[in-house]
Design a protein around this motif. Sequence first.
Motif, PDB file in Angstrom:
ATOM      1  N   ARG A  69       3.956  -0.699 -15.728  1.00  0.00           N
ATOM      2  CA  ARG A  69       3.244  -1.962 -15.559  1.00  0.00           C
ATOM      3  C   ARG A  69       3.593  -2.978 -16.643  1.00  0.00           C
ATOM      4  NH1 ARG A  69       0.188  -4.709 -11.952  1.00  0.00           N
ATOM      5  NH2 ARG A  69      -1.475  -3.332 -11.842  1.00  0.00           N
ATOM      6  N   PRO A  98      -9.632   5.212 -24.323  1.00  0.00           N
ATOM      7  CA  PRO A  98      -9.708   5.317 -22.878  1.00  0.00           C
ATOM      8  C   PRO A  98     -11.093   5.761 -22.401  1.00  0.00           C
ATOM      9  CG  PRO A  98      -8.236   7.016 -23.757  1.00  0.00           C
ATOM     10  CD  PRO A  98      -8.756   6.213 -24.920  1.00  0.00           C
ATOM     11  N   ASP A 135       2.637   1.534 -20.724  1.00  0.00           N
ATOM     12  CA  ASP A 135       1.523   1.362 -19.780  1.00  0.00           C
ATOM     13  C   ASP A 135       1.979   1.781 -18.383  1.00  0.00           C
ATOM     14  OD1 ASP A 135      -0.475   0.555 -18.062  1.00  0.00           O
ATOM     15  OD2 ASP A 135      -0.600  -1.491 -18.832  1.00  0.00           O
ATOM     16  N   LEU A 136       1.456   2.912 -17.934  1.00  0.00           N
ATOM     17  CA  LEU A 136       1.908   3.447 -16.650  1.00  0.00           C
ATOM     18  C   LEU A 136       0.883   3.257 -15.530  1.00  0.00           C
ATOM     19  CD1 LEU A 136       3.717   6.746 -17.705  1.00  0.00           C
ATOM     20  CD2 LEU A 136       4.697   4.534 -17.157  1.00  0.00           C
ATOM     21  N   SER A 137      -0.079   2.347 -15.721  1.00  0.00           N
ATOM     22  CA  SER A 137      -0.962   2.090 -14.590  1.00  0.00           C
ATOM     23  C   SER A 137      -0.082   1.498 -13.496  1.00  0.00           C
ATOM     24  CB  SER A 137      -2.091   1.129 -14.963  1.00  0.00           C
ATOM     25  OG  SER A 137      -1.606  -0.034 -15.558  1.00  0.00           O
ATOM     26  N   GLY A 196      -3.143  -8.142 -17.042  1.00  0.00           N
ATOM     27  CA  GLY A 196      -2.869  -8.830 -15.792  1.00  0.00           C
ATOM     28  C   GLY A 196      -2.021  -8.009 -14.845  1.00  0.00           C
ATOM     29  N   ARG A 210     -11.208  -0.059 -17.012  1.00  0.00           N
ATOM     30  CA  ARG A 210      -9.800   0.274 -17.204  1.00  0.00           C
ATOM     31  C   ARG A 210      -9.136   0.663 -15.898  1.00  0.00           C
ATOM     32  NH1 ARG A 210      -7.091   1.929 -21.171  1.00  0.00           N
ATOM     33  NH2 ARG A 210      -7.771   1.107 -23.149  1.00  0.00           N
ATOM     34  N   HIS A 211      -9.849   1.465 -15.113  1.00  0.00           N
ATOM     35  CA  HIS A 211      -9.171   2.069 -13.971  1.00  0.00           C
ATOM     36  C   HIS A 211      -9.365   1.286 -12.684  1.00  0.00           C
ATOM     37  CE1 HIS A 211      -7.719   5.439 -16.215  1.00  0.00           C
ATOM     38  NE2 HIS A 211      -8.918   5.562 -16.759  1.00  0.00           N
ATOM     39  N   ARG A 268      -1.297   8.326 -16.181  1.00  0.00           N
ATOM     40  CA  ARG A 268      -1.340   6.868 -16.310  1.00  0.00           C
ATOM     41  C   ARG A 268      -1.991   6.392 -17.602  1.00  0.00           C
ATOM     42  NH1 ARG A 268      -5.797   3.958 -14.139  1.00  0.00           N
ATOM     43  NH2 ARG A 268      -4.568   2.529 -12.894  1.00  0.00           N
ATOM     44  N   ALA A 269      -2.932   7.150 -18.140  1.00  0.00           N
ATOM     45  CA  ALA A 269      -3.627   6.657 -19.322  1.00  0.00           C
ATOM     46  C   ALA A 269      -2.890   6.998 -20.616  1.00  0.00           C
ATOM     47  CB  ALA A 269      -5.039   7.211 -19.364  1.00  0.00           C
ATOM     48  N   ASN A 323      -5.335  12.447 -16.265  1.00  0.00           N
ATOM     49  CA  ASN A 323      -5.451  11.229 -15.442  1.00  0.00           C
ATOM     50  C   ASN A 323      -4.228  10.997 -14.546  1.00  0.00           C
ATOM     51  OD1 ASN A 323      -6.977   9.810 -18.263  1.00  0.00           O
ATOM     52  ND2 ASN A 323      -8.025  10.250 -16.359  1.00  0.00           N
ATOM     53  N   GLY A 344      -8.771  -2.309 -13.524  1.00  0.00           N
ATOM     54  CA  GLY A 344      -7.381  -2.192 -13.973  1.00  0.00           C
ATOM     55  C   GLY A 344      -6.381  -2.101 -12.838  1.00  0.00           C
ATOM     56  N   GLY A 371      -4.559  -4.704 -14.435  1.00  0.00           N
ATOM     57  CA  GLY A 371      -3.772  -3.925 -15.383  1.00  0.00           C
ATOM     58  C   GLY A 371      -4.694  -3.067 -16.243  1.00  0.00           C
ATOM     59  N   MET A 372      -4.274  -1.849 -16.533  1.00  0.00           N
ATOM     60  CA  MET A 372      -5.136  -0.924 -17.274  1.00  0.00           C
ATOM     61  C   MET A 372      -5.443  -1.460 -18.669  1.00  0.00           C
ATOM     62  SD  MET A 372      -4.533   3.137 -17.605  1.00  0.00           S
ATOM     63  CE  MET A 372      -3.101   2.789 -18.605  1.00  0.00           C
ATOM     64  N   THR A 373      -4.487  -2.217 -19.227  1.00  0.00           N
ATOM     65  CA  THR A 373      -4.722  -2.802 -20.539  1.00  0.00           C
ATOM     66  C   THR A 373      -5.218  -4.252 -20.402  1.00  0.00           C
ATOM     67  OG1 THR A 373      -2.408  -3.394 -20.607  1.00  0.00           O
ATOM     68  CG2 THR A 373      -3.017  -1.349 -21.687  1.00  0.00           C
TER      69      THR A 373
END
Lengths: 390, 112
Positions: free
Chosen positions: A79, B112, A59-61, B53, B40-41, A35-36, A375, B44, B48-50
Amino acid sequence: MHRSLLLLSLLSLLLGGCATTTLRGTGDLGLIIERADGSVLIVESTHQQTLARIEGLGDLSHASVVYSRDERYAYVFGRDGALTKVDMLGHKIVGRVMQSGNSIGGAISQDGRLVAVANYEPGGVKVFDADTLELLADIPAAYGDGKFSKVVGLEDTTDNRFAFSLYDAGEIWVMDLRDARNPVIEKFRNIGRQPYDALVSMDGRHYIAGLFGEDGLALLDLWRPERGVQRILDNYGRGEQPLPVYKMPHLEGWALSEEHAYLPAIGRHEVLIVDRHNWKEAGRVAVHGQPVFAMARPDGRQLWVNFAHPHNDTVQVIDTVTHQVIATLKPGKAVLHMEFTPRGEHIWLSARDDNRVDIYDTRTLQHLGSLPVRNPSGIFFTARAHRIGL
Amino acid sequence: MLQRSLLSLLAVVLLLGAAPSQATAEIEPARQRELLHLLRHDCGSCHGMTLKGGLGPTLLPQALAGKPAATLEATVLYGRAGTPMPPWHGLLTEEEVAWLVALLMKGVPDAP
């Protein structure tokens, strides 16, 4: 001298030729999301190995995956709104569209020809041709006067239909795509506040949305839509204040056996057991934390449950006959996802903060081995291709 | 529900009164790394990780600009009743929350 060079080049030609013509199936393949890093690993569960890493997926969260019916291609929902088509045999990206600003997941139609994506921003659903990724239909989730809702719980069902929920509007929509360019939509309003995810039963009949803003769930019988949406497990929290929720449960993994449905209770350290005949509560199992996924082994004999922060180092196994917790495992830091091999003899668990995927035998509950993965979050095996609602 | 929102209202008032800038006390580098990881996690998973949203709104500096830090800190500490935003007090200290909010308003470094 000349002759040996010739031989050498012949040999390498042959070898090269071999590598590309070796036949293999795809039934034991899968993808693991890193994911990261915006990458995915192609893995193989027979020999428990990694075959390839594919990068550049964004972005794969919270990414999820569906498969083409021939299990050759994976569709990865990122995402960041990207839809990426991955060739499981060629080990490469063969198609990619940035289809929105922010998406949450998707589904593939019964006939395998349409891929639908649920979007948060702009809120709605888009439908793509599974071959070409050409946009076929765009359905904004409009409600009230000119507002758009985040879409959650997009699931495929029979007759090339999809069902999804509108988080901000509290609605369930059923979309008939017999004619993909002209979707026919049936809307169910006032289904309850803040549906946050949903599942569809393996037979495609029941669509159930979890409600964040209510003490209960919304059920739609897709065989009897004229009956409308019905509230089930109303007041399962018995008026007690729920605990704060640090991670929303995932309902797609909700487990259904013929007799029972097993649902993570939101804001509670419990798995709820529901009688599938009358949708009444049939019991509850006290567990280690707030469940995120409660997944049944494919034969339905066990239920594996993982938990939200700060209990996400633990996984529990529940016996579905006795409804007892039979094992509490500590596989690693931040266990985000679990996936059974197609017939359930093994389970793969991703330990995000330990950069590892662990493999367990589901009968002996012994740890069999690990794969290094950066991750890891979601693990998705190709066998999902042939399951309704996955 | 009512009780909870009253409580968070109270918290906002208290925090507003208590000049939040005092809370920018030193945070150990190792803890800073943990907080970044959490941001982040764990944040996130909803934002959202970034931080662009998700179920929760974007937390990028443009989106937060003009919002009082104290209100945002109260949101993180006490959550927002009736929404999925959970309270983090008990897991994070006031100093840590102030540090996180200051970081969000300034922009999170990309590593990260």
